[in-house]
Design an enzyme around this catalytic site. Structure first.
Site, PDB file in Angstrom:
ATOM      1  N   LYS A  39       2.042   9.259   4.718  1.00 13.25           N
ATOM      2  CA  LYS A  39       0.939   8.309   4.874  1.00 13.25           C
ATOM      3  C   LYS A  39       0.881   7.827   6.321  1.00 13.25           C
ATOM      4  CE  LYS A  39      -0.862   3.974   2.916  1.00 13.25           C
ATOM      5  NZ  LYS A  39      -0.671   2.912   1.891  1.00 13.25           N
ATOM      6  N   SER A  83      -4.536   2.107  -1.117  1.00 10.54           N
ATOM      7  CA  SER A  83      -4.828   2.499   0.248  1.00 10.54           C
ATOM      8  C   SER A  83      -4.224   3.855   0.618  1.00 10.54           C
ATOM      9  CB  SER A  83      -4.297   1.442   1.222  1.00 10.54           C
ATOM     10  OG  SER A  83      -2.886   1.346   1.156  1.00 10.54           O
ATOM     11  N   SER A 121      -1.323   0.102  -4.019  1.00 14.47           N
ATOM     12  CA  SER A 121      -1.807   1.182  -3.161  1.00 14.47           C
ATOM     13  C   SER A 121      -1.137   2.527  -3.355  1.00 14.47           C
ATOM     14  CB  SER A 121      -1.695   0.767  -1.686  1.00 14.47           C
ATOM     15  OG  SER A 121      -2.612  -0.248  -1.389  1.00 14.47           O
TER      16      SER A 121
END
Length: 501
Positions: free
Chosen positions: A96, A171, A195
């Site tokens: 990420k 997210s 997330s």
């Protein structure tokens, strides 16, 4: 480089900023007294820092062309090979883009950090490489990770590979999309309000938010110390357990950690669920705006666990209904204070401080108009509530969080695992590119009611696919266990996955 010395007039002005009223003579005295302390700052600046070593060679990576990025899930592609052997040998991994990988840009979904390139690897990156994983690049994430939808990144919308034109969740949007599309085997995610679990639910993959502090957050862009979690997103429960084995355990650098070690989580996969007690949490069903079909599929998942030998009952967690509200001041005020007012670091903690990241982040206020709609609203509310109320609501929310945690603990003394929908709705259509703030924000936070509470309490929670809606949108069931009982969580998650095979 020496620290800037103030003039007498600047001492007088600085004192006034904190409520001290010096006349010129007093300011001169304190100006002189400050010099010895500032000498210590000069000495600190001259000493060599102890930063984690980067042990694996890598190229700088490159932004993929649109034709090589069909879901817009990649932020940057690269090829970082780790050890020749290990638990993650032959596993393709995405990181990420809120995680430091030395030599690769880390924008955290923003324009503000778009030029920042870390010079260290986060602890979890080193561990993945040490275990033989191959990192194929950085996955797109939402603007400062402040969205449960996949439509706020500076790099553009991330599309759901399972349902074209629909939200991938956030997210950790790119992480889940890359896993769901089969472009990687596993990816890292971060979870402060859901997330990891939200995009896993929306994309039909497996996403775990571990116990708070189990996975070190060192080298990951901080949001709020008491809410920060990092965890694995994978296609299978087995890969999720394997990845957690590699990621978990103390690194001696992260103040969030309690010292809890990693465990052989993959050994839990074949234990089955016979005799395990599963508690259906009624407060997690039928919530405002929930889709009846989502609730029905998760109740069917409970029946499948019962058929596999689990003891299924209803267990109330009354404060769960207020959990997202309790979480809200902690998230908004804590994130504003740490991320923005203190440029992602602050004081009162022992950790790895990265000057380059601090320097890159500190210019945000001059570029605040570039913030996403979700960040503008969140930081405006966080700043207003904190500055006008002296942190009263943050403190009260943390006090109430102890009651919320105790409510979960009481329920988990009656059962082994709690069950509810991960998100009350399945994935929704991506908003139009020119959508206004109201729609952008609605699509970003409409799904956090069940996921946010466990971020506040720190309990481990995993989202497992349990079928689709009639129109093909994935549905996730969320399992929650006692602190540091990921073993039981994986046993139940594996049983669910097997039931849907």
């Amino acid at each position: 480089m020496t620290i800037t010395r103030p003039t007498v007039e600047e001492v007088q002005a600085a004192a006034l900023e904190i409520g001290i009223h010096f006349d010129a003579a007093e300011a001169a005295i304190y100006h002189e007294l400050m010099q010895g302390q500032l000498d210590a700052y000069d000495l600190v600046d001259s000493l060599e820092e102890d930063l984690p070593e980067v042990t694996y060679p890598r190229a700088s990576g490159e932004k993929p062309a649109p034709e090589d990025n069909p879901y817009n899930a990649w932020a940057i592609k690269a090829a970082l090979k780790g050890a020749a052997t290990g638990k993650l040998a032959n596993k393709r991994v995405a990181i990420k883009d809120n995680v430091c990988v030395a030599g690769l840009p880390m924008a955290n979904g923003t324009s503000i950090l778009s030029e920042y390139v870390p010079d260290i690897d986060a602890t979890i990156v080193t561990r993945i490489l040490d275990a033989g994983g191959e990192i194929l690049g950085k996955a797109n994430c939402e603007f400062y990770c402040a969205s449960g939808g996949s439509h706020t990144s500076i790099n553009g919308f991330v599309e759901n590979p399972k349902v074209p034109g629909f939200n991938a969740g956030g997210s950790s949007s790119g992480s889940a999309a890359l896993v769901a599309a089969g472009l990687v085997d596993m990816a890292t995610g971060g979870d402060q309000g859901g997330s990891v679990r939200i995009p896993a639910s929306y994309c039909g993959v497996v996403g775990l938010k571990p116990t708070h502090g189990l996975v070190p957050y060192t080298g990951i862009f901080a949001v709020e110390l008491t809410l920060d979690h990092a965890g694995p997103i994978t296609r299978t429960v087995a890969d999720n357990a394997l990845m957690l084995e590699v990621m978990a355990g103390p690194d001696g650098l992260d103040p969030r950690q309690s010292g809890a070690p990693s465990q052989p989580y993959t050994e839990a996969l074949d234990r089955g669920v016979k005799g395990l007690r599963i508690g259906i949490v009624p407060e997690g069903f039928g919530t405002p705006g929930a889709e009846a079909e989502v609730d029905e599929r998760v109740m069917e998942a409970a029946q499948k666990l019962a058929a596999a030998g689990a003891i299924v009952s209803t267990v109330s967690v009354p404060l769960h209904a207020a959990g997202a509200a309790i979480w809200t001041p902690i998230f908004l005020e804590g994130a504003y204070d740490l991320m923005m007012r203190h440029n992602a670091y602050g004081t009162n903690m022992k950790t790895v401080f990265l000057e380059g990241l601090l320097d890159a982040q500190k210019g945000w206020k001059d570029r605040a108009d570039e913030l996403s709609e979700t960040m503008k609203l969140g930081m405006l509310t966080g700043h207003f509530a904190s500055s006008r109320n002296d942190g009263r609501y943050y403190g009260k929310a943390q006090n109430l969080n102890r009651l919320l945690t105790a409510d979960y603990e009481r329920a988990l003394s009656e059962v082994d695992v709690l069950l509810m929908p991960t998100t009350p709705i399945a994935t929704t259509r991506l908003p139009a590119k020119d959508a206004g703030p109201a729609e952008v924000i609605a699509r970003a936070f409409e799904m956090v009611g069940n996921t946010a509470p466990a971020c506040a309490t720190g309990h481990p929670a995993i989202s497992v696919p349990v079928g689709d809606t009639a129109d093909g949108r994935p549905i996730g069931a969320m399992l929650t266990a006692r602190h540091h009982d990921e073993m039981t969580l994986f046993s139940v998650a594996q049983a669910l996955e097997t039931a849907y095979a």
